[in-house]
Motif scaffolding. Sequence first.
Motif, PDB file in Angstrom:
ATOM      1  N   SER A  86       0.934  -1.143   0.043  1.00 22.51           N
ATOM      2  CA  SER A  86       0.168  -0.099   0.028  1.00 22.51           C
ATOM      3  C   SER A  86       0.745   1.298  -0.171  1.00 22.51           C
ATOM      4  O   SER A  86       0.545   2.177  -0.633  1.00 22.51           O
ATOM      5  N   THR A 131       2.447   1.596  -3.450  1.00 17.37           N
ATOM      6  CA  THR A 131       1.538   2.080  -4.542  1.00 17.37           C
ATOM      7  C   THR A 131       1.253   3.553  -4.304  1.00 17.37           C
ATOM      8  O   THR A 131       1.162   4.395  -5.214  1.00 17.37           O
ATOM      9  N   ARG A 132       1.131   3.919  -3.062  1.00 18.69           N
ATOM     10  CA  ARG A 132       0.883   5.322  -2.650  1.00 18.69           C
ATOM     11  C   ARG A 132       1.938   6.403  -3.297  1.00 18.69           C
ATOM     12  O   ARG A 132       1.706   7.302  -3.874  1.00 18.69           O
ATOM     13  N   GLN A 172      -8.201   5.875  -6.406  1.00 19.63           N
ATOM     14  CA  GLN A 172      -9.159   6.596  -5.767  1.00 19.63           C
ATOM     15  C   GLN A 172      -9.263   5.944  -4.312  1.00 19.63           C
ATOM     16  O   GLN A 172      -9.761   6.627  -3.218  1.00 19.63           O
ATOM     17  N   HIS A 173      -8.668   4.730  -3.852  1.00 21.29           N
ATOM     18  CA  HIS A 173      -8.614   4.184  -2.616  1.00 21.29           C
ATOM     19  C   HIS A 173      -7.753   4.921  -1.805  1.00 21.29           C
ATOM     20  O   HIS A 173      -7.984   5.407  -0.519  1.00 21.29           O
ATOM     21  N   HIS A 174      -6.788   5.359  -2.357  1.00 20.99           N
ATOM     22  CA  HIS A 174      -5.455   6.119  -1.863  1.00 20.99           C
ATOM     23  C   HIS A 174      -6.253   7.704  -1.580  1.00 20.99           C
ATOM     24  O   HIS A 174      -6.005   8.313  -0.481  1.00 20.99           O
ATOM     25  N   PRO A 223      -9.169   9.827  -2.635  1.00 20.45           N
ATOM     26  CA  PRO A 223     -10.599  10.150  -2.967  1.00 20.45           C
ATOM     27  C   PRO A 223     -10.918  11.191  -4.250  1.00 20.45           C
ATOM     28  O   PRO A 223     -12.058  10.875  -4.957  1.00 20.45           O
ATOM     29  N   GLY A 232      -9.188   2.636  -9.380  1.00 23.75           N
ATOM     30  CA  GLY A 232      -9.825   2.154  -8.222  1.00 23.75           C
ATOM     31  C   GLY A 232      -8.869   2.142  -6.988  1.00 23.75           C
ATOM     32  O   GLY A 232      -9.146   2.821  -5.937  1.00 23.75           O
ATOM     33  N   ALA A 233      -7.505   1.695  -7.249  1.00 23.63           N
ATOM     34  CA  ALA A 233      -6.393   1.802  -6.320  1.00 23.63           C
ATOM     35  C   ALA A 233      -6.026   3.189  -6.003  1.00 23.63           C
ATOM     36  O   ALA A 233      -6.103   3.626  -4.762  1.00 23.63           O
TER      37      ALA A 233
END
Length: 198
Positions: free
Chosen positions: A13, A16-17, A53-55, A57, A50-51
């Motif tokens: 995570s 990815t961020r 926007q998970h991190h 919004p 989606g990933a």
Amino acid sequence: MTTAERLPKQDRSRATRQRLLEAAVACLAEHGWAGSTVAVVAERAGVSRGAAQHHFPTREDLFTAAVEYVAEERSLALRALFPEGAQGAERRAVIGALVDLYTGPLFRAALHLWVAASHEEQLGPRVTELEAKVGRETHRIAVDLLGADESQPGVRETVQGLLDMARGLGLANLLTDDTARRERVVAQWADLLDDALG
């Protein structure tokens, strides 16, 4: 099992961020606000929308976080270059490094963000707050690295003048390669700061 799958979820995570933040600054620097969507950044970072926007919004969350993240990374790198601050002849190198903050992709990205913030209602307050934070930190780094004593009259304004001049040099560099003139200006400012800061 791939290397990514072997990494703990928290590390994946975080990675990815970080990829998203770096990709966002690169996209903003290259394509401006209009050409930098969450989908474009996600594709560049090699993750799904989606990933992303998970991190982050919202688009505003992504780009303000990206500029802040890269500014912090640049600040750490700058301090690491001069762990003891400027000693004598190093002052010119410190000034050159401070000016370089305003001539690279981070400055170009931040400039696109500022322009967008000037007419995007939801972005304006966030960028204003971010710019104030980054500006304070850059000023603090300049004071520390230059060994400037702000209790002396005019020293704070001299350091701020250096940073304002550096921003102007960054703007001049956006359209043409201004390296030769910039080097002469940096040399002159180093001499002026030697006199002003002692």
